[in-house]
Design a protein around this motif. Structure first.
Motif, short mmCIF file in Angstrom:
data_model
loop_
_atom_site.label_atom_id
_atom_site.label_comp_id
_atom_site.label_asym_id
_atom_site.label_seq_id
_atom_site.Cartn_x
_atom_site.Cartn_y
_atom_site.Cartn_z
N GLY A 4 0.79 -1.21 0.00
CA GLY A 4 0.00 0.00 0.00
C GLY A 4 0.83 1.27 0.00
N GLU A 5 0.12 2.39 0.13
CA GLU A 5 0.74 3.70 0.13
C GLU A 5 0.09 4.55 1.21
OE1 GLU A 5 0.27 5.32 -3.75
OE2 GLU A 5 1.72 3.97 -4.69
N GLY A 6 0.81 5.59 1.63
CA GLY A 6 0.29 6.51 2.63
C GLY A 6 1.22 6.60 3.82
N GLU A 7 0.66 6.98 4.98
CA GLU A 7 1.47 7.06 6.19
C GLU A 7 1.98 5.66 6.55
OE1 GLU A 7 -1.10 8.66 9.13
OE2 GLU A 7 -1.19 10.66 8.22
N PRO A 8 3.23 5.56 7.01
CA PRO A 8 3.77 4.23 7.33
C PRO A 8 3.16 3.65 8.60
CG PRO A 8 5.38 5.94 7.81
CD PRO A 8 4.26 6.62 7.12
N LEU A 9 2.84 2.37 8.53
CA LEU A 9 2.30 1.61 9.65
C LEU A 9 3.11 0.33 9.77
CD1 LEU A 9 0.22 0.69 11.80
CD2 LEU A 9 -1.28 -0.04 9.91
N ILE A 10 3.86 0.20 10.86
CA ILE A 10 4.71 -0.98 11.08
C ILE A 10 3.93 -1.98 11.93
CG2 ILE A 10 6.86 -1.81 12.10
CD1 ILE A 10 8.06 0.95 11.56
N ILE A 11 3.89 -3.23 11.46
CA ILE A 11 3.14 -4.29 12.13
C ILE A 11 4.12 -5.35 12.64
CG2 ILE A 11 1.41 -6.08 11.87
CD1 ILE A 11 -0.01 -4.45 9.86
N LEU A 12 3.97 -5.70 13.94
CA LEU A 12 4.88 -6.62 14.60
C LEU A 12 4.12 -7.81 15.17
CD1 LEU A 12 6.88 -3.91 16.59
CD2 LEU A 12 7.46 -4.87 14.35
N HIS A 13 4.57 -9.02 14.84
CA HIS A 13 3.91 -10.26 15.26
C HIS A 13 4.35 -10.68 16.67
CE1 HIS A 13 7.65 -12.50 14.83
NE2 HIS A 13 7.86 -11.81 13.70
N GLY A 14 3.74 -11.75 17.15
CA GLY A 14 4.06 -12.28 18.47
C GLY A 14 5.03 -13.45 18.42
N LEU A 15 5.27 -14.06 19.58
CA LEU A 15 6.19 -15.18 19.73
C LEU A 15 5.76 -16.34 18.85
CD1 LEU A 15 8.60 -16.48 21.24
CD2 LEU A 15 6.96 -17.16 23.03
N ALA A 61 5.20 -4.76 7.12
CA ALA A 61 5.05 -5.98 7.92
C ALA A 61 6.44 -6.58 8.15
CB ALA A 61 4.14 -6.98 7.22
N VAL A 62 6.74 -6.92 9.40
CA VAL A 62 8.11 -7.24 9.79
C VAL A 62 8.18 -8.64 10.41
CG1 VAL A 62 10.01 -6.55 11.30
CG2 VAL A 62 8.56 -4.80 10.24
N ASP A 63 9.25 -9.37 10.07
CA ASP A 63 9.65 -10.55 10.83
C ASP A 63 10.65 -10.10 11.89
OD1 ASP A 63 8.19 -12.56 9.51
OD2 ASP A 63 9.77 -12.92 8.04
N LEU A 64 10.33 -10.26 13.16
CA LEU A 64 11.27 -9.89 14.22
C LEU A 64 12.44 -10.87 14.25
CD1 LEU A 64 8.61 -9.00 16.90
CD2 LEU A 64 10.18 -7.40 15.80
N ARG A 65 13.53 -10.46 14.90
CA ARG A 65 14.72 -11.32 14.95
C ARG A 65 14.37 -12.72 15.46
NH1 ARG A 65 19.49 -9.90 18.42
NH2 ARG A 65 19.47 -7.97 17.22
N ASN A 66 15.04 -13.70 14.90
CA ASN A 66 14.84 -15.11 15.25
C ASN A 66 13.47 -15.64 14.86
OD1 ASN A 66 17.42 -15.63 16.35
ND2 ASN A 66 16.83 -14.63 18.27
N ILE A 121 14.04 -2.53 14.93
CA ILE A 121 12.95 -1.81 14.27
C ILE A 121 13.40 -0.40 13.90
CG2 ILE A 121 10.57 -1.00 14.50
CD1 ILE A 121 10.34 -3.25 16.72
N LEU A 122 14.12 0.24 14.82
CA LEU A 122 14.63 1.58 14.53
C LEU A 122 15.58 1.55 13.32
CD1 LEU A 122 14.64 4.54 15.48
CD2 LEU A 122 16.65 3.97 16.87
N ALA A 138 7.15 -3.05 20.55
CA ALA A 138 6.63 -1.73 20.18
C ALA A 138 6.65 -0.78 21.36
CB ALA A 138 5.20 -1.88 19.64
N MET A 139 6.28 -1.27 22.55
CA MET A 139 6.32 -0.43 23.75
C MET A 139 7.75 0.00 24.06
SD MET A 139 3.45 -1.98 26.37
CE MET A 139 3.62 -3.75 26.07
N GLN A 140 8.71 -0.93 23.91
CA GLN A 140 10.10 -0.59 24.18
C GLN A 140 10.60 0.49 23.22
OE1 GLN A 140 12.27 -2.13 26.83
NE2 GLN A 140 12.88 -0.04 26.30
#
Length: 253
Positions: free
Chosen positions: A9-20, A42-47, A66-67, A90-92
């Motif tokens: 998509g396009e527009g303002e960036p929205l980063i999505i992070l999955h769980g364990l 949409a992101v795959d977190l480390r590991n 993420i940064l 995300a909170m961190q």
């Protein structure tokens, strides 16, 4: 660490992070809906997923990952949507770099230390002999003794893939997740509270966000609000997809 990601998509960036134990692919229906209004990252977190493996796993490291991705994509500020472990990451990030966050949504997790509650999952996953495994259905049968819910087994087994040698393997770094589980259970830390509003979304049937965590939550996120999705547990974005996407879109405006 250079994370694996997908842009939609396009527009303002929205980063999505999955769980364990998850991957960015868990957000398929939400990505499709949200990408009509935003540029979804949409992101795959480390590991996890197709992101690199590391022996180290902590929320400061995940926030730094993420940064780094935001820097790589020239994103100065983004909306962040994180579920469970991804919600803690995300909170961190928000506590470390509030200026890089536009709007923050945390799904079914609190900024607290949780007791161990995945031992049966680890035992089940480690019990699968990948060298002799012939099919996903065989892996599913082996998991049944420890994990009764078919939907949970299906979720976990999405991590199976065939490597270049044609053998089944895990995309996630299962050993690192097990060894650093205390870090995954830990609470995000901040030297000062996050000064902006945050939306916490709870699955009505989930026990991850309970009244006992209220003081800890408000101590770090004093401008928090929350909404409840009925007939949903810990995965409200999958269990009540339409209600969840409407709630997110309403909050993001």
């Amino acid at each position: 660490m250079q994370l694996n990601y997908q842009l939609h998509g396009e527009g303002e960036p929205l980063i999505i992070l999955h769980g364990l134990f998850g991957t960015l692919e868990n957000w398929g229906s939400q990505i499709k809906s949200l990408a009509e209004r935003f540029q979804v990252i949409a992101v795959d977190l480390r590991n996890h997923g197709r992101s690199p493996h590391s022996d180290e796993m902590s929320y400061p490291l995940m926030a730094a990952d993420i940064l780094a991705l935001m820097e790589q994509l020239n994103v100065s500020k983004a909306h962040i949507l994180g579920h469970s472990m991804g919600g803690k990451a995300a909170m961190q990030l928000a506590l470390n770099h509030p200026d890089r966050i536009d709007k923050l949504i945390v799904v079914d997790i609190a900024p607290v230390v949780y007791p161990r509650h995945h031992d049966d999952v680890f035992e089940g996953l480690f019990s699968i002999d990948l060298t002799s495994l012939k099919s996903r259905s065989q892996a599913d049968s082996q998991l049944q003794a420890l994990i009764k819910e078919p939907s949970v087994r299906a979720f976990l087994l999405k991590n199976l893939y065939r490597n270049e040698a044609g053998q089944f393997d895990w995309r996630m770094n299962l050993q690192a997740l097990h060894d650093d589980y205390a870090q995954i259970s830990a609470a995000p830390q901040g030297s000062s509270p996050y000064p902006k509003p945050v939306l916490f979304i709870k699955g009505a049937n989930s026990n991850y966000l309970i009244p006992e965590y209220r003081d800890d939550l408000l101590g770090l996120f004093p401008k928090a609000s929350y909404k409840v999705i009925q007939n949903a547990g810990h995965w409200p974005h999958a269990e009540q997809a339409d209600s969840f996407s409407r709630m997110v879109l309403d909050y993001l405006g």
